[in-house]
Structures are given as C-alpha cells and as structure tokens.
Write a protein that holds these residues in place. Structure first.
Motif, PDB file in Angstrom:
ATOM      1  N   GLN A  75       0.908  -1.062   0.056  1.00 25.30           N
ATOM      2  CA  GLN A  75       0.129  -0.091  -0.051  1.00 25.30           C
ATOM      3  C   GLN A  75       0.978   1.058  -0.160  1.00 25.30           C
ATOM      4  N   LYS A  76       0.167   2.241  -0.218  1.00 18.85           N
ATOM      5  CA  LYS A  76       0.859   3.619  -0.272  1.00 18.85           C
ATOM      6  C   LYS A  76       0.789   4.206   1.071  1.00 18.85           C
ATOM      7  N   ALA A  77       0.076   3.588   2.143  1.00 13.48           N
ATOM      8  CA  ALA A  77      -0.232   4.008   3.471  1.00 13.48           C
ATOM      9  C   ALA A  77       0.008   2.871   4.294  1.00 13.48           C
ATOM     10  N   VAL A  78       0.899   2.903   5.300  1.00 12.47           N
ATOM     11  CA  VAL A  78       1.077   2.006   6.320  1.00 12.47           C
ATOM     12  C   VAL A  78       0.760   2.519   7.743  1.00 12.47           C
ATOM     13  N   LEU A  79       0.167   1.621   8.244  1.00  8.36           N
ATOM     14  CA  LEU A  79      -0.146   2.064   9.979  1.00  8.36           C
ATOM     15  C   LEU A  79       0.592   1.117  10.992  1.00  8.36           C
ATOM     16  N   PHE A  80       0.968   1.897  11.847  1.00  7.72           N
ATOM     17  CA  PHE A  80       2.052   0.915  12.635  1.00  7.72           C
ATOM     18  C   PHE A  80       1.098   1.359  14.291  1.00  7.72           C
ATOM     19  N   PRO A  81       0.422   0.249  14.307  1.00 15.03           N
ATOM     20  CA  PRO A  81      -0.355   0.508  15.854  1.00 15.03           C
ATOM     21  C   PRO A  81       0.701   0.614  17.054  1.00 15.03           C
ATOM     22  N   ALA A  82       0.027   0.874  18.204  1.00 19.76           N
ATOM     23  CA  ALA A  82       0.745   0.969  19.391  1.00 19.76           C
ATOM     24  C   ALA A  82       1.464  -0.073  19.533  1.00 19.76           C
ATOM     25  N   GLY A  83       2.847   0.026  19.810  1.00 16.09           N
ATOM     26  CA  GLY A  83       3.840  -1.052  20.229  1.00 16.09           C
ATOM     27  C   GLY A  83       5.338  -0.626  19.716  1.00 16.09           C
ATOM     28  N   THR A  84       6.190  -1.758  20.045  1.00 18.09           N
ATOM     29  CA  THR A  84       7.355  -1.445  19.547  1.00 18.09           C
ATOM     30  C   THR A  84       7.934  -2.176  18.356  1.00 18.09           C
ATOM     31  N   PHE A  85       8.201  -2.002  17.158  1.00 19.90           N
ATOM     32  CA  PHE A  85       8.355  -2.586  16.076  1.00 19.90           C
ATOM     33  C   PHE A  85       9.724  -2.664  15.688  1.00 19.90           C
ATOM     34  N   ARG A  86      10.490  -3.736  15.607  1.00 17.31           N
ATOM     35  CA  ARG A  86      11.865  -3.982  15.470  1.00 17.31           C
ATOM     36  C   ARG A  86      12.150  -4.132  13.991  1.00 17.31           C
ATOM     37  N   PHE A  87      13.218  -3.561  13.333  1.00 21.62           N
ATOM     38  CA  PHE A  87      13.450  -3.986  12.020  1.00 21.62           C
ATOM     39  C   PHE A  87      14.792  -3.865  11.780  1.00 21.62           C
ATOM     40  N   SER A  88      15.417  -4.675  10.771  1.00 23.78           N
ATOM     41  CA  SER A  88      16.847  -4.468  10.170  1.00 23.78           C
ATOM     42  C   SER A  88      17.197  -3.662   9.230  1.00 23.78           C
ATOM     43  N   ARG A  89      16.280  -3.873   8.062  1.00 22.41           N
ATOM     44  CA  ARG A  89      16.545  -2.934   7.036  1.00 22.41           C
ATOM     45  C   ARG A  89      15.158  -2.829   6.381  1.00 22.41           C
ATOM     46  N   ILE A  90      14.666  -1.676   6.017  1.00 19.93           N
ATOM     47  CA  ILE A  90      13.492  -1.402   5.044  1.00 19.93           C
ATOM     48  C   ILE A  90      13.695  -0.447   4.178  1.00 19.93           C
ATOM     49  N   SER A  91      13.102  -0.780   2.937  1.00 19.98           N
ATOM     50  CA  SER A  91      13.264  -0.035   1.671  1.00 19.98           C
ATOM     51  C   SER A  91      12.061   0.532   1.145  1.00 19.98           C
ATOM     52  N   ILE A  92      11.859   1.731   0.793  1.00 19.73           N
ATOM     53  CA  ILE A  92      10.801   2.348   0.464  1.00 19.73           C
ATOM     54  C   ILE A  92      11.202   2.849  -1.052  1.00 19.73           C
ATOM     55  N   ASN A  93      10.661   2.119  -2.051  1.00 23.85           N
ATOM     56  CA  ASN A  93      10.978   2.475  -3.495  1.00 23.85           C
ATOM     57  C   ASN A  93       9.944   3.108  -4.270  1.00 23.85           C
ATOM     58  N   ARG A  94       9.151   3.688  -3.642  1.00 22.06           N
ATOM     59  CA  ARG A  94       7.753   4.285  -4.227  1.00 22.06           C
ATOM     60  C   ARG A  94       7.857   5.728  -3.800  1.00 22.06           C
ATOM     61  N   ASP A  95       7.359   6.552  -4.628  1.00 21.55           N
ATOM     62  CA  ASP A  95       6.851   8.050  -4.199  1.00 21.55           C
ATOM     63  C   ASP A  95       5.542   7.898  -3.443  1.00 21.55           C
ATOM     64  N   ASN A  96       5.298   9.033  -2.606  1.00 19.91           N
ATOM     65  CA  ASN A  96       4.020   9.184  -1.847  1.00 19.91           C
ATOM     66  C   ASN A  96       3.811   7.953  -0.988  1.00 19.91           C
ATOM     67  N   VAL A  97       4.619   7.583  -0.193  1.00 25.20           N
ATOM     68  CA  VAL A  97       4.356   6.497   0.768  1.00 25.20           C
ATOM     69  C   VAL A  97       4.204   7.147   2.198  1.00 25.20           C
ATOM     70  N   THR A  98       3.127   6.883   2.881  1.00 26.59           N
ATOM     71  CA  THR A  98       2.940   7.374   4.251  1.00 26.59           C
ATOM     72  C   THR A  98       2.885   6.385   5.489  1.00 26.59           C
TER      73      THR A  98
END
Length: 124
Positions: A75-98
């Motif tokens: 999706q172009k819009a991503v929701l992170f609800p309450a919490g602690t989200f751990r990640f190593s590497r994230i890539s956003i390769n599109r325009d207009n991502v929220t």
C-alpha cells in the motif's frame, strides 16, 4: 513610534496572536488525529496496510522486518499501531508512501542494528 505604543503592540501580540496561533495548531492536530486510521475503522482498511495484518508483532522483541516490508510494498499508506516494532532494514522504493503510528509514546520503530542502513528511501 513611541515606547508606550510599542509596549501595547507587544502586549497584544502576547495576549492575542500567540494564543490564537496555539489554538489553530491544536485544532489542526485534533483534526489530523480524527482522520488518522485505526485498526477498527473499516472505511480505511482498503486504504491503509496495518503491519500486524502482515505478521508484525510489535512486542519489542520480534524482528518485524519482513512484515513491515510486505506492508510497505502492498500500500501507499502503512499503519503502525501501538507497540515497538523492530526491523533490520526497510526499503521504500515508491513515491508518496505515508507511514503513520498511533501517537507519541505509543508507536516506536526500532532498528535491530544488524544493518549499516536501516531505512532506504528512493523513488523510481
């Protein structure tokens, strides 16, 4: 301009303009919070990808990288609800991502520290 007139202008600025600005900002923030998606809001489910729907735990222990990346890719819009989200590497390769969380001190994005670059943003 006389000193007394300058004093009145400064006093008016402090008594009227600054509180009015604060009020306008507060109204804008409240409107944005009302428009923010929630996981219970069925009207926005087609527009927002909740990272939990992709398997993210948000428990502060689990590496949620794959689930977060899948949500961002879907999706172009991503929701992170309450919490602690751990990640190593994230890539956003599109325009207009929220990317949106549930609020200050409620949603935390935390790198696992296993990658030189934790977040990569590039447009095609």
């Amino acid at each position: 301009m006389s000193k007394s007139r300058n004093g009145w202008i400064i006093a008016l600025r402090h008594l009227i303009v600054q509180p009015l600005l604060c009020l306008l900002i507060a109204v804008h923030v409240m409107a944005a919070q009302k428009a923010a998606p929630t996981t219970e809001n069925t009207l926005n489910r087609e527009l927002w990808a909740d990272v939990r729907a992709f398997g993210a735990k948000g428990d502060g222990v689990t590496d949620d990288t794959a689930a977060i990346q899948a949500a961002i890719d879907s999706q172009k819009a991503v929701l992170f609800p309450a919490g602690t989200f751990r990640f190593s590497r994230i890539s956003i390769n599109r325009d207009n991502v929220t990317i949106m969380g549930q609020g200050r001190n409620k949603t935390t994005l935390q790198t696992t520290g296993t990658s030189d670059v934790a977040l990569s943003i590039a447009s095609k």
